[in-house]
Design an enzyme around this catalytic site. Structure first.
Site, PDB file in Angstrom:
ATOM      1  N   CYS A  97     -11.561   0.652   3.394  1.00 55.25           N
ATOM      2  CA  CYS A  97     -11.386   2.065   3.075  1.00 55.25           C
ATOM      3  C   CYS A  97     -11.889   2.348   1.668  1.00 55.25           C
ATOM      4  O   CYS A  97     -11.715   1.546   0.753  1.00 55.25           O
ATOM      5  CB  CYS A  97      -9.942   2.503   3.259  1.00 55.25           C
ATOM      6  SG  CYS A  97      -8.900   2.352   1.828  1.00 55.25           S
ATOM      7  N   GLU A  98     -12.541   3.470   1.536  1.00 57.38           N
ATOM      8  CA  GLU A  98     -13.158   3.793   0.252  1.00 57.38           C
ATOM      9  C   GLU A  98     -12.141   4.268  -0.781  1.00 57.38           C
ATOM     10  O   GLU A  98     -12.477   4.394  -1.947  1.00 57.38           O
ATOM     11  CB  GLU A  98     -14.266   4.834   0.432  1.00 57.38           C
ATOM     12  CG  GLU A  98     -13.806   6.195   0.882  1.00 57.38           C
ATOM     13  CD  GLU A  98     -15.002   7.110   1.159  1.00 57.38           C
ATOM     14  OE1 GLU A  98     -16.074   6.583   1.476  1.00 57.38           O
ATOM     15  OE2 GLU A  98     -14.843   8.333   1.044  1.00 57.38           O
ATOM     16  N   HIS A  99     -10.912   4.498  -0.369  1.00 53.86           N
ATOM     17  CA  HIS A  99      -9.898   4.962  -1.320  1.00 53.86           C
ATOM     18  C   HIS A  99      -9.137   3.816  -1.978  1.00 53.86           C
ATOM     19  O   HIS A  99      -8.653   3.955  -3.091  1.00 53.86           O
ATOM     20  CB  HIS A  99      -8.913   5.905  -0.621  1.00 53.86           C
ATOM     21  CG  HIS A  99      -9.592   7.097  -0.025  1.00 53.86           C
ATOM     22  ND1 HIS A  99      -9.309   7.573   1.243  1.00 53.86           N
ATOM     23  CD2 HIS A  99     -10.569   7.890  -0.520  1.00 53.86           C
ATOM     24  CE1 HIS A  99     -10.082   8.621   1.497  1.00 53.86           C
ATOM     25  NE2 HIS A  99     -10.855   8.834   0.447  1.00 53.86           N
ATOM     26  N   HIS A 100      -8.979   2.682  -1.273  1.00 51.50           N
ATOM     27  CA  HIS A 100      -8.194   1.561  -1.808  1.00 51.50           C
ATOM     28  C   HIS A 100      -8.928   0.226  -1.730  1.00 51.50           C
ATOM     29  O   HIS A 100      -8.369  -0.781  -2.121  1.00 51.50           O
ATOM     30  CB  HIS A 100      -6.877   1.430  -1.032  1.00 51.50           C
ATOM     31  CG  HIS A 100      -6.041   2.673  -1.007  1.00 51.50           C
ATOM     32  ND1 HIS A 100      -6.139   3.624  -0.011  1.00 51.50           N
ATOM     33  CD2 HIS A 100      -5.103   3.130  -1.878  1.00 51.50           C
ATOM     34  CE1 HIS A 100      -5.297   4.605  -0.256  1.00 51.50           C
ATOM     35  NE2 HIS A 100      -4.657   4.337  -1.380  1.00 51.50           N
ATOM     36  N   GLN A 138     -12.384   6.295   8.317  1.00 51.83           N
ATOM     37  CA  GLN A 138     -12.577   6.071   9.754  1.00 51.83           C
ATOM     38  C   GLN A 138     -13.271   7.248  10.438  1.00 51.83           C
ATOM     39  O   GLN A 138     -14.059   7.072  11.363  1.00 51.83           O
ATOM     40  CB  GLN A 138     -11.218   5.791  10.416  1.00 51.83           C
ATOM     41  CG  GLN A 138     -11.356   5.401  11.884  1.00 51.83           C
ATOM     42  CD  GLN A 138     -10.032   5.026  12.496  1.00 51.83           C
ATOM     43  OE1 GLN A 138      -9.180   4.436  11.843  1.00 51.83           O
ATOM     44  NE2 GLN A 138      -9.844   5.387  13.759  1.00 51.83           N
ATOM     45  N   HIS A 166      -4.970   0.583   9.113  1.00 51.74           N
ATOM     46  CA  HIS A 166      -5.430   0.674   7.731  1.00 51.74           C
ATOM     47  C   HIS A 166      -4.464  -0.094   6.840  1.00 51.74           C
ATOM     48  O   HIS A 166      -3.314   0.306   6.701  1.00 51.74           O
ATOM     49  CB  HIS A 166      -5.504   2.145   7.297  1.00 51.74           C
ATOM     50  CG  HIS A 166      -6.595   2.902   7.994  1.00 51.74           C
ATOM     51  ND1 HIS A 166      -7.597   3.539   7.316  1.00 51.74           N
ATOM     52  CD2 HIS A 166      -6.853   3.085   9.307  1.00 51.74           C
ATOM     53  CE1 HIS A 166      -8.433   4.102   8.186  1.00 51.74           C
ATOM     54  NE2 HIS A 166      -7.989   3.841   9.405  1.00 51.74           N
ATOM     55  N   CYS A 168      -4.225  -0.202   3.805  1.00 54.34           N
ATOM     56  CA  CYS A 168      -3.706   0.560   2.659  1.00 54.34           C
ATOM     57  C   CYS A 168      -2.404   1.260   3.018  1.00 54.34           C
ATOM     58  O   CYS A 168      -1.646   1.634   2.131  1.00 54.34           O
ATOM     59  CB  CYS A 168      -4.746   1.557   2.138  1.00 54.34           C
ATOM     60  SG  CYS A 168      -5.362   2.732   3.349  1.00 54.34           S
TER      61      CYS A 168
HETATM   62 ZN   LIG Z   1      -6.999   3.538   1.946  1.00 52.57          ZN
END
Ligand SMILES: [Zn+2]
Length: 205
Positions: A97-100, A138, A166, A168
């Site tokens: 995931c590009e956030h975490h 996703q 996920h 995260c």
């Molecule tokens: Zn994430």
């Protein structure tokens, strides 16, 4: 070295990546994280860790060096007029995931209704992998898989369903193990014809 052979030509949005840091910079960054965590990157157990991590990241992000449109380029036309749905079910993938930068672990169901041209089935799996091995959300992963099949093969329709957990949110944050996220993208007859859509959905478990 394999690392240098991978020259990314585009990022997740198709824009060019001009300057790519070298492997040494990645290893230095890993040493920084180890020091920040409170450990000693020079101790025996950790001394080779930055190199191992860099190699692992090279593999996990190999998708930036792959062009899904090229993967789908070679098609077969001698199909005796085959015009029924083609479904590759439950393709396993690991993305991040590009956030975490946390793993997204899941499966993809990829279907299309051909219009004359079909593609080797391993190519569908390679398209999933090329987009998965990037920093993702996703929803975009799902759309990208469907869109490139639609653009290159120009079939009567495309259906993609992705189910993934996920890390995260399952191993940190709100800690909800056992949850998964389901996303879908339906194009052409998969969007407009309820029977086609239903036939596809009945093959997804
Ligand atoms: Zn994430």
């Amino acid at each position: 070295m394999k690392y240098h052979a991978l020259v990314p030509s585009f990022d997740a949005n198709g824009a060019g990546l001009e300057t790519r840091p070298g492997l040494g910079e990645v290893e230095a960054a890993v040493r920084t994280i180890i020091r920040w965590a409170g450990d000693d990157p020079q101790r025996a157990g950790l001394i080779d860790t930055p190199t191992r991590v860099a190699r692992a990241l090279e593999e996990l992000f190999a998708g930036y060096g792959a062009d899904p449109a090229v993967i789908l380029q070679k098609t077969f036309e001698e199909t005796e007029g085959y015009d029924e749905m083609i479904v590759l079910r439950g393709i396993p993938f690991i993305s991040h995931c590009e956030h975490h930068l946390a793993p997204i672990v899941g499966r993809a169901w990829v279907a299309y209704l051909p219009r004359g041209r079909v593609v080797g089935i391993s190519k569908l799996a390679r398209v999933v992998e090329a987009y998965a091995k990037r920093l993702q959300i996703q929803e975009r992963l799902t759309a990208q898989i469907a869109n490139v099949i639609d653009d290159v093969l120009q079939p009567q329709g495309v259906g993609v369903i992705v189910k993934a957990s996920h890390h995260c949110m399952t191993t940190r944050g709100v800690h909800k193990p056992g949850t998964d996220l389901v996303t879908s993208r339906m194009l052409g007859c998969f969007r407009t014809d309820p029977l086609t859509r239903h036939e596809f959905l009945s093959m997804v478990q």
